[in-house]
Scaffold this motif. Structure first.
Motif, PDB file in Angstrom:
ATOM      1  N   ASN A 168      55.014  -2.849  23.523  1.00  0.00           N
ATOM      2  CA  ASN A 168      54.190  -3.334  24.633  1.00  0.00           C
ATOM      3  C   ASN A 168      54.806  -3.069  26.001  1.00  0.00           C
ATOM      4  N   LYS A 169      56.101  -3.404  26.106  1.00  0.00           N
ATOM      5  CA  LYS A 169      56.767  -3.260  27.412  1.00  0.00           C
ATOM      6  C   LYS A 169      56.770  -1.807  27.869  1.00  0.00           C
ATOM      7  N   MET A 170      57.050  -0.932  26.906  1.00  0.00           N
ATOM      8  CA  MET A 170      57.079   0.511  27.193  1.00  0.00           C
ATOM      9  C   MET A 170      55.686   0.990  27.592  1.00  0.00           C
ATOM     10  N   ARG A 171      54.661   0.400  26.929  1.00  0.00           N
ATOM     11  CA  ARG A 171      53.286   0.805  27.213  1.00  0.00           C
ATOM     12  C   ARG A 171      52.915   0.498  28.663  1.00  0.00           C
ATOM     13  N   GLU A 172      53.307  -0.723  29.085  1.00  0.00           N
ATOM     14  CA  GLU A 172      52.999  -1.115  30.464  1.00  0.00           C
ATOM     15  C   GLU A 172      53.718  -0.202  31.450  1.00  0.00           C
ATOM     16  N   LYS A 173      54.996   0.081  31.134  1.00  0.00           N
ATOM     17  CA  LYS A 173      55.775   0.959  32.009  1.00  0.00           C
ATOM     18  C   LYS A 173      55.144   2.363  32.064  1.00  0.00           C
ATOM     19  N   PHE A 174      54.760   2.865  30.909  1.00  0.00           N
ATOM     20  CA  PHE A 174      54.141   4.187  30.804  1.00  0.00           C
ATOM     21  C   PHE A 174      52.862   4.248  31.660  1.00  0.00           C
ATOM     22  N   LYS A 175      52.060   3.191  31.580  1.00  0.00           N
ATOM     23  CA  LYS A 175      50.810   3.166  32.353  1.00  0.00           C
ATOM     24  C   LYS A 175      51.099   3.174  33.851  1.00  0.00           C
ATOM     25  N   ARG A 176      52.132   2.414  34.238  1.00  0.00           N
ATOM     26  CA  ARG A 176      52.501   2.401  35.667  1.00  0.00           C
ATOM     27  C   ARG A 176      52.971   3.791  36.102  1.00  0.00           C
ATOM     28  N   GLN A 177      53.714   4.450  35.228  1.00  0.00           N
ATOM     29  CA  GLN A 177      54.252   5.772  35.579  1.00  0.00           C
ATOM     30  C   GLN A 177      53.136   6.817  35.695  1.00  0.00           C
ATOM     31  N   ILE A 178      52.143   6.734  34.808  1.00  0.00           N
ATOM     32  CA  ILE A 178      51.017   7.677  34.903  1.00  0.00           C
ATOM     33  C   ILE A 178      50.197   7.383  36.168  1.00  0.00           C
ATOM     34  N   ALA A 179      50.082   6.098  36.523  1.00  0.00           N
ATOM     35  CA  ALA A 179      49.386   5.747  37.769  1.00  0.00           C
ATOM     36  C   ALA A 179      50.141   6.339  38.963  1.00  0.00           C
ATOM     37  N   GLU A 180      51.462   6.312  38.899  1.00  0.00           N
ATOM     38  CA  GLU A 180      52.289   6.906  39.961  1.00  0.00           C
ATOM     39  C   GLU A 180      52.045   8.424  40.037  1.00  0.00           C
ATOM     40  N   LEU A 181      51.883   9.042  38.881  1.00  0.00           N
ATOM     41  CA  LEU A 181      51.617  10.474  38.841  1.00  0.00           C
ATOM     42  C   LEU A 181      50.285  10.775  39.550  1.00  0.00           C
TER      43      LEU A 181
END
Ligand code: SF4
Length: 166
Positions: free
Chosen positions: A147-160
């Motif tokens: 879960n934690k990684m998923r949230e981080k991943f989503k934030r990173q794609i939003a940054e992209l």
């Protein structure tokens, strides 16, 4: 050299031991003028089967999150550091990475992306080219599992997405 010529070199490559157990080379795919290149570490079993990058569960998840953030998969170039699957999906050895890196370097100099997104462990081995922005993000398979990684991943794609719209 065109991307197509490079693909044929990869299909026929015997520079390291990995071709031996593979069904297909997986050069990568995407438009020649892609502004963003996504780089994983090595193809898995699904990718080996089809000869295409990120087509398994993790790839589908990646495609979904990209789409949710307004990024079409067909607008980015997706590839891996190493172009053939490894036995039991083990990490590629250093000599295999070294043998295969010229292909990624050639893809980078042909496509000339503005941003290269390094997925998970690929960050360790990927070359850094002056003038290109790099974004190191969680691997989609880890993002799917935790879960934690998923949230981080989503934030990173939003940054992209933010960077692409600048
Ligand atoms: S992994 Fe790379 S270097 Fe090794 S055989 Fe395949 S294309 Fe050639």
């Amino acid at each position: 050299m065109t991307l197509e010529e490079l693909n044929y070199k990869i299909y026929a490559c015997r520079k390291c031991r990995l071709w031996h157990g593979a069904k297909h080379g997986v050069p990568g795919e995407g438009p020649l003028n892609a502004r963003v290149m996504l780089v994983g570490q090595n193809p898995g079993a699904d990718e080996d089967e089809l000869g295409r990058p990120f087509v398994g569960r993790a790839g589908k998840f990646l495609t979904k999150i990209l789409a949710e953030n307004g990024i079409k998969r067909e607008d980015v170039f997706i590839t891996n550091i190493v172009k053939h699957v490894s036995p039991k999906n083990r990490k590629p050895f250093a000599d295999e990475v070294a043998a295969c890196l010229p292909y990624l370097n050639a893809q980078i100099s042909t496509i000339k992306p503005k941003t290269i997104v390094l997925l998970g462990a690929s960050a360790k081995d990927a070359p850094r080219v002056e003038g290109i922005e790099y974004l190191e993000i969680v691997h989609p398979s880890a993002a799917m599992r935790f879960n934690k990684m998923r949230e981080k991943f989503k934030r990173q794609i939003a940054e992209l997405t933010k960077r692409m719209n600048q």
